[in-house]
Design a protein around this motif. Structure first.
Motif, PDB file in Angstrom:
ATOM      1  N   ALA A   1       0.836  -1.212   0.000  1.00  0.00           N
ATOM      2  CA  ALA A   1       0.000   0.000   0.000  1.00  0.00           C
ATOM      3  C   ALA A   1       0.871   1.264   0.000  1.00  0.00           C
ATOM      4  O   ALA A   1       0.583   2.223  -0.726  1.00  0.00           O
ATOM      5  CB  ALA A   1      -0.930  -0.011   1.213  1.00  0.00           C
ATOM      6  N   ARG A   2       1.933   1.260   0.791  1.00  0.00           N
ATOM      7  CA  ARG A   2       2.855   2.413   0.813  1.00  0.00           C
ATOM      8  C   ARG A   2       3.504   2.615  -0.544  1.00  0.00           C
ATOM      9  O   ARG A   2       3.633   3.743  -1.016  1.00  0.00           O
ATOM     10  CB  ARG A   2       3.962   2.207   1.865  1.00  0.00           C
ATOM     11  CG  ARG A   2       3.633   2.643   3.267  1.00  0.00           C
ATOM     12  CD  ARG A   2       4.912   2.834   4.112  1.00  0.00           C
ATOM     13  NE  ARG A   2       5.875   1.759   3.952  1.00  0.00           N
ATOM     14  CZ  ARG A   2       5.832   0.610   4.645  1.00  0.00           C
ATOM     15  NH1 ARG A   2       4.882   0.402   5.520  1.00  0.00           N
ATOM     16  NH2 ARG A   2       6.754  -0.306   4.447  1.00  0.00           N
ATOM     17  N   GLU A   3       3.925   1.512  -1.161  1.00  0.00           N
ATOM     18  CA  GLU A   3       4.591   1.620  -2.471  1.00  0.00           C
ATOM     19  C   GLU A   3       3.630   2.140  -3.534  1.00  0.00           C
ATOM     20  O   GLU A   3       4.013   2.959  -4.371  1.00  0.00           O
ATOM     21  CB  GLU A   3       5.180   0.260  -2.877  1.00  0.00           C
ATOM     22  CG  GLU A   3       6.418  -0.089  -2.044  1.00  0.00           C
ATOM     23  CD  GLU A   3       6.872  -1.553  -2.188  1.00  0.00           C
ATOM     24  OE1 GLU A   3       7.868  -1.921  -1.554  1.00  0.00           O
ATOM     25  OE2 GLU A   3       6.226  -2.327  -2.931  1.00  0.00           O
ATOM     26  N   GLU A   4       2.372   1.669  -3.473  1.00  0.00           N
ATOM     27  CA  GLU A   4       1.350   2.147  -4.425  1.00  0.00           C
ATOM     28  C   GLU A   4       1.116   3.638  -4.238  1.00  0.00           C
ATOM     29  O   GLU A   4       1.048   4.387  -5.204  1.00  0.00           O
ATOM     30  CB  GLU A   4       0.021   1.400  -4.210  1.00  0.00           C
ATOM     31  CG  GLU A   4       0.016  -0.019  -4.745  1.00  0.00           C
ATOM     32  CD  GLU A   4       0.239  -0.082  -6.257  1.00  0.00           C
ATOM     33  OE1 GLU A   4      -0.390   0.720  -6.983  1.00  0.00           O
ATOM     34  OE2 GLU A   4       1.053  -0.912  -6.692  1.00  0.00           O
ATOM     35  N   ALA A   5       0.984   4.051  -2.971  1.00  0.00           N
ATOM     36  CA  ALA A   5       0.735   5.463  -2.672  1.00  0.00           C
ATOM     37  C   ALA A   5       1.878   6.331  -3.195  1.00  0.00           C
ATOM     38  O   ALA A   5       1.650   7.409  -3.763  1.00  0.00           O
ATOM     39  CB  ALA A   5       0.554   5.667  -1.173  1.00  0.00           C
ATOM     40  N   ALA A   6       3.113   5.852  -3.040  1.00  0.00           N
ATOM     41  CA  ALA A   6       4.277   6.621  -3.502  1.00  0.00           C
ATOM     42  C   ALA A   6       4.257   6.743  -5.024  1.00  0.00           C
ATOM     43  O   ALA A   6       4.560   7.798  -5.586  1.00  0.00           O
ATOM     44  CB  ALA A   6       5.561   5.960  -3.031  1.00  0.00           C
ATOM     45  N   LYS A   7       3.852   5.656  -5.699  1.00  0.00           N
ATOM     46  CA  LYS A   7       3.811   5.650  -7.170  1.00  0.00           C
ATOM     47  C   LYS A   7       2.752   6.620  -7.684  1.00  0.00           C
ATOM     48  O   LYS A   7       2.939   7.315  -8.665  1.00  0.00           O
ATOM     49  CB  LYS A   7       3.458   4.234  -7.653  1.00  0.00           C
ATOM     50  CG  LYS A   7       4.434   3.684  -8.682  1.00  0.00           C
ATOM     51  CD  LYS A   7       3.920   2.405  -9.329  1.00  0.00           C
ATOM     52  CE  LYS A   7       3.887   1.225  -8.387  1.00  0.00           C
ATOM     53  NZ  LYS A   7       3.166   0.069  -8.950  1.00  0.00           N
ATOM     54  N   ASN A   8       1.590   6.653  -6.976  1.00  0.00           N
ATOM     55  CA  ASN A   8       0.472   7.471  -7.438  1.00  0.00           C
ATOM     56  C   ASN A   8       0.496   8.894  -6.897  1.00  0.00           C
ATOM     57  O   ASN A   8      -0.380   9.681  -7.213  1.00  0.00           O
ATOM     58  CB  ASN A   8      -0.854   6.813  -7.047  1.00  0.00           C
ATOM     59  CG  ASN A   8      -1.001   5.445  -7.678  1.00  0.00           C
ATOM     60  OD1 ASN A   8      -0.454   5.202  -8.755  1.00  0.00           O
ATOM     61  ND2 ASN A   8      -1.699   4.544  -7.015  1.00  0.00           N
ATOM     62  N   ALA A   9       1.488   9.187  -6.053  1.00  0.00           N
ATOM     63  CA  ALA A   9       1.546  10.527  -5.466  1.00  0.00           C
ATOM     64  C   ALA A   9       1.640  11.548  -6.588  1.00  0.00           C
ATOM     65  O   ALA A   9       2.387  11.361  -7.543  1.00  0.00           O
ATOM     66  CB  ALA A   9       2.764  10.636  -4.550  1.00  0.00           C
ATOM     67  N   PRO A  10       0.848  12.635  -6.495  1.00  0.00           N
ATOM     68  CA  PRO A  10       0.895  13.645  -7.557  1.00  0.00           C
ATOM     69  C   PRO A  10       2.295  14.255  -7.647  1.00  0.00           C
ATOM     70  O   PRO A  10       2.975  14.414  -6.625  1.00  0.00           O
ATOM     71  CB  PRO A  10      -0.138  14.691  -7.106  1.00  0.00           C
ATOM     72  CG  PRO A  10      -0.341  14.444  -5.648  1.00  0.00           C
ATOM     73  CD  PRO A  10      -0.041  12.981  -5.417  1.00  0.00           C
ATOM     74  N   ALA A  11       2.735  14.495  -8.851  1.00  0.00           N
ATOM     75  CA  ALA A  11       4.051  15.106  -9.038  1.00  0.00           C
ATOM     76  C   ALA A  11       4.040  16.516  -8.451  1.00  0.00           C
ATOM     77  O   ALA A  11       2.976  17.105  -8.249  1.00  0.00           O
ATOM     78  CB  ALA A  11       4.366  15.174 -10.533  1.00  0.00           C
TER      79      ALA A  11
END
Ligand code: ATP
Ligand code: MG
Length: 298
Positions: A283-293
């Protein structure tokens, strides 16, 4: 059997270390998912075969506390080391959800058993005990990886960057050359402390330089578990982190310590913790990937 690159389907990257990248791969002939570590070397071709020969001892014995070795091959100046894929990942990516003491005890016992196996059965000192080299899977197994099996390989590894977290024992920092099994016991103690507390015990932000950080390891009293832990746990860590290497207990004594012996073999539900910690990591890795630029500067 021998593995080569043509038989492998490359899947996602699992992580990057000082020596190269670890990738998830699929070995088509055997239907096995593996982790493949690429290690860039600085050496002449003549040494390559002696490395393969040194790695061969890993085919001859196995332990439930050591990540299984499938095989290695070379392409130009890189070694590709194929091992068991551990789906939950390394401890440093799991301890964020918190580690209850029975889980901490179970992890520690697995580590000590792995280290004892390496020493007694393979006459190997690990040399790189740290949370990133302790792997967990969703069955609840805890296994060590990245131990110094091949002296030739250890000597030839080209560091691409220097880590800012040292798990080196004080005697290794001050004397440089001596590496004994007691140095691994220090690294074990530091790794347990980090796993329990959720952060590296000598935080780099606290020191002005790597030099100051290493000086603290050599000169300051060792770090310890806080009062919130049981006396057994605190005592165990304190024994591993004795500044005088000769005073640190042997693996047999560590296994008999109440912190490890008070929980029965199947008493700890490691599997449930491992699955929960793995889901939180993903979940943390997904959130980091989808974090807005970062917003565009106007
Ligand atoms: P260092 O280079 O200082 O040893 P490291 O252990 O983090 O640091 P690598 O050994 O290259 O570096 O591993 C990179 C990451 O890949 C690890 O942190 C771990 O999370 C992941 N990894 C390594 N081996 C496996 C494996 N067999 N199964 C699953 N993940 C793995
Ligand atoms: Mg590693």
């Amino acid at each position: 059997f021998k593995i080569n690159m043509e038989e492998l389907k490359l899947l996602e990257e699992l992580g990057k270390g000082q020596y190269g990248t670890v990738q998830k791969v699929y070995h088509k002939p055997t239907n096995v998912t593996m982790a493949m570590k690429e290690i860039r070397l600085e050496l002449d071709q003549s040494k390559l075969n002696s490395i393969l020969m040194e790695l061969d001892v890993l085919h001859k014995s196995a332990s439930p506390y050591i990540v299984e070795f499938y095989g290695a091959f070379f392409i130009e100046t890189c070694v590709y080391y194929c091992m068991e894929f551990m789906d939950a990942g390394s401890l440093d990516k799991l301890y964020q959800i918190g580690v209850p003491e029975d889980i901490l005890s179970h992890i520690t016992r697995s580590m000590v058993r792995g280290l004892k196996f390496l020493k007694d059965d393979l006459s190997i000192i690990h040399r790189d005990v740290k949370p990133t080299n302790v792997l967990v899977n969703s069955k609840g197994q805890v296994k060590l990886c990245d131990f110094g099996v091949s002296g030739q390989l250890v000597q030839s590894m080209a560091k691409t960057h220097i880590g800012c977290q040292s798990y080196m024992a004080p005697e290794r920092i001050s004397q440089g050359h001596t590496y004994t099994v007691q140095s691994d016991v220090w690294s074990l103690g530091l790794s347990i402390l980090e796993t329990a507390e959720g952060s590296y015990p000598y935080p780099p932000e606290k020191y002005n330089s790597v030099f100051a950080q290493l000086a603290a390891i050599v000169e300051s009293p060792p770090p310890s578990l806080p009062e919130s832990y049981s006396q057994d746990a605190r005592d165990f860590v304190a024994l591993c982190l004795l500044k005088d290497a000769k005073e640190r207990p042997a693996y047999k004594a560590l296994l008999e310590h109440p912190f490890l012996s008070k929980y029965g073999e199947d008493e700890v539900d490691m599997k449930s913790w491992a699955v929960k910690a793995m889901e939180a990591r993903i979940a943390r890795e997904e959130a980091a990937k989808n974090a807005p630029a970062a917003p565009p500067s106007s």
